[in-house]
Design an enzyme around this catalytic site. Structure first.
Site, PDB file in Angstrom:
ATOM      1  N   ASP A   8       0.797  -1.227   0.000  1.00  0.00           N
ATOM      2  CA  ASP A   8       0.000   0.000   0.000  1.00  0.00           C
ATOM      3  C   ASP A   8       0.837   1.289   0.000  1.00  0.00           C
ATOM      4  OD1 ASP A   8      -1.224  -2.353   1.042  1.00  0.00           O
ATOM      5  OD2 ASP A   8      -2.951  -1.184   1.681  1.00  0.00           O
ATOM      6  N   GLU A  39      -4.652   2.270  -3.099  1.00  0.00           N
ATOM      7  CA  GLU A  39      -5.899   2.853  -2.575  1.00  0.00           C
ATOM      8  C   GLU A  39      -5.683   3.987  -1.581  1.00  0.00           C
ATOM      9  OE1 GLU A  39      -8.319   0.252  -0.260  1.00  0.00           O
ATOM     10  OE2 GLU A  39      -6.938   0.400   1.416  1.00  0.00           O
ATOM     11  N   ASN A  40      -4.444   4.159  -1.091  1.00  0.00           N
ATOM     12  CA  ASN A  40      -4.149   5.271  -0.178  1.00  0.00           C
ATOM     13  C   ASN A  40      -3.144   6.253  -0.785  1.00  0.00           C
ATOM     14  OD1 ASN A  40      -4.097   2.605   2.024  1.00  0.00           O
ATOM     15  ND2 ASN A  40      -5.653   4.191   2.214  1.00  0.00           N
ATOM     16  N   ASN A  67     -10.694  -1.385   0.304  1.00  0.00           N
ATOM     17  CA  ASN A  67     -11.803  -0.731   1.008  1.00  0.00           C
ATOM     18  C   ASN A  67     -11.792   0.791   0.857  1.00  0.00           C
ATOM     19  OD1 ASN A  67      -9.418  -1.107   2.680  1.00  0.00           O
ATOM     20  ND2 ASN A  67     -10.570  -0.118   4.311  1.00  0.00           N
ATOM     21  N   HIS A  68     -10.674   1.361   0.395  1.00  0.00           N
ATOM     22  CA  HIS A  68     -10.619   2.817   0.177  1.00  0.00           C
ATOM     23  C   HIS A  68     -10.727   3.208  -1.304  1.00  0.00           C
ATOM     24  CE1 HIS A  68      -9.833   3.851   4.322  1.00  0.00           C
ATOM     25  NE2 HIS A  68      -8.866   2.954   4.376  1.00  0.00           N
ATOM     26  N   HIS A 150      -6.895  -7.999  -0.621  1.00  0.00           N
ATOM     27  CA  HIS A 150      -6.903  -6.863   0.303  1.00  0.00           C
ATOM     28  C   HIS A 150      -7.783  -7.230   1.499  1.00  0.00           C
ATOM     29  CE1 HIS A 150      -5.904  -2.641   0.905  1.00  0.00           C
ATOM     30  NE2 HIS A 150      -7.081  -2.527   1.490  1.00  0.00           N
ATOM     31  N   HIS A 175      -3.336  -4.277   2.831  1.00  0.00           N
ATOM     32  CA  HIS A 175      -4.281  -3.587   3.727  1.00  0.00           C
ATOM     33  C   HIS A 175      -3.766  -3.336   5.137  1.00  0.00           C
ATOM     34  CE1 HIS A 175      -7.995  -2.137   5.517  1.00  0.00           C
ATOM     35  NE2 HIS A 175      -7.953  -3.104   6.403  1.00  0.00           N
ATOM     36  N   HIS A 177      -0.739  -2.771   6.163  1.00  0.00           N
ATOM     37  CA  HIS A 177       0.375  -1.819   6.125  1.00  0.00           C
ATOM     38  C   HIS A 177       1.586  -2.255   6.953  1.00  0.00           C
ATOM     39  CE1 HIS A 177      -1.991   1.950   4.589  1.00  0.00           C
ATOM     40  NE2 HIS A 177      -2.546   0.830   4.165  1.00  0.00           N
TER      41      HIS A 177
HETATM   42 FE   FE2 Z   1      -7.187  -0.980   2.905  1.00  0.00          FE
END
Ligand code: FE2
Length: 262
Positions: A8, A39-40, A67-68, A150, A175, A177
């Site tokens: 991520d 996603e981040n 999820n993001h 994820h 996810h 991290h």
């Molecule tokens: Fe995530």
């Protein structure tokens, strides 16, 4: 073929780590494909088209999400036209975007599948059955398949790894991290690692500035999170896949550090 899967990417610090460290790793391992969870990548939440372009310029072939996925509204403008971003395949079918992508380079082709877990994350379609459906769609068209799962729960990730063993070249988790040290090739030649880890600022909480999440834990009050700055890391896994059989031959866990003043 050699596939680098990057954990991520968090905000500007994460993008800087990719810019500074990815070219060196690519050359060192003669990487054919680079996949990263993005996603981040835009300010810590979601993706913008400009950020996708940046990361493509830095050498990433395809960004996966989780999820993001929808956190930055920009994505609704480009998810259906970009060839550089996929979202979890096990979302409801009417959701925009795609969850599988075939990427090609010279004479090699790689199928990439993005899945999201259900434990602590949401009521998605079954990732296990979805994996089978997705594999069936691409298996005859590609030299290898990799999966970004994820998910939050280590148990769900390990379970999907074992379920996929022999069906794909690699299952890697994203996810949490935090990089796990359990990378291996499973008995039926699927590479597996529970979590690739985070690409971003080292002195942080999951890539974000320490003060706000800490304050939230101390007070239970909502806080506005900011991306952390300073020295960065790039975390991931290199998977060597036999392009004749699609089976993993070996893996190498990657953690590289970029110091701001070096
Ligand atoms: Fe995530």
């Amino acid at each position: 073929m050699k596939v680098l899967m990057i954990g991520d990417i968090v905000g500007r610090a994460g993008r800087r780590a990719v810019r500074e460290l990815l070219p060196v790793i690519k050359e060192e391992y003669e990487i054919d494909f680079v996949i990263a969870n993005g996603e981040n990548a835009a300010g810590g939440f979601g993706l913008t088209e400009a950020v996708v372009e940046n990361l493509t310029d830095y050498g990433i072939d395809l960004l996966t999400t989780g999820n993001h996925t929808w956190d930055n509204k920009d994505i609704f403008e480009f998810i259906n036209k970009t060839t550089r971003v996929i979202r979890p395949y096990n979302y409801p079918t009417q959701v925009p975007g795609v969850g599988i992508k075939i990427i090609e380079k010279e004479y090699l082709s790689l199928g990439v599948i993005n899945l999201i877990g259900r434990v602590y994350l949401g009521d998605y379609n079954c990732p296990f059955r979805s994996l089978d459906q997705a594999v069936e769609k691409v298996v005859d068209k590609v030299d290898g398949i990799v999966v970004d799962f994820h998910a939050e729960a280590t148990s769900e990730k390990e379970a999907l790894g074992w379920y996929a063993d022999g069906k794909v070249g690699a299952v890697v988790g994203t996810h949490t991290h935090v990089q796990t040290a359990d990378e291996r090739v499973l008995p039926h030649n699927t590479a597996y690692m529970t979590d690739l880890g985070m690409t971003g600022a080292i002195d942080s909480i999951l890539g974000m500035n320490i003060d706000e999440p800490l304050e939230r834990f101390l007070t239970q009050m909502p806080q506005r999170f900011k991306v952390a700055t300073g020295d960065t890391q790039l975390c991931g896994l290199m998977v060597d896949i036999d392009d004749k059989t699609g089976k993993a031959k070996k893996v190498k866990r990657i953690t590289r550090i970029h110091k701001l003043n070096s």
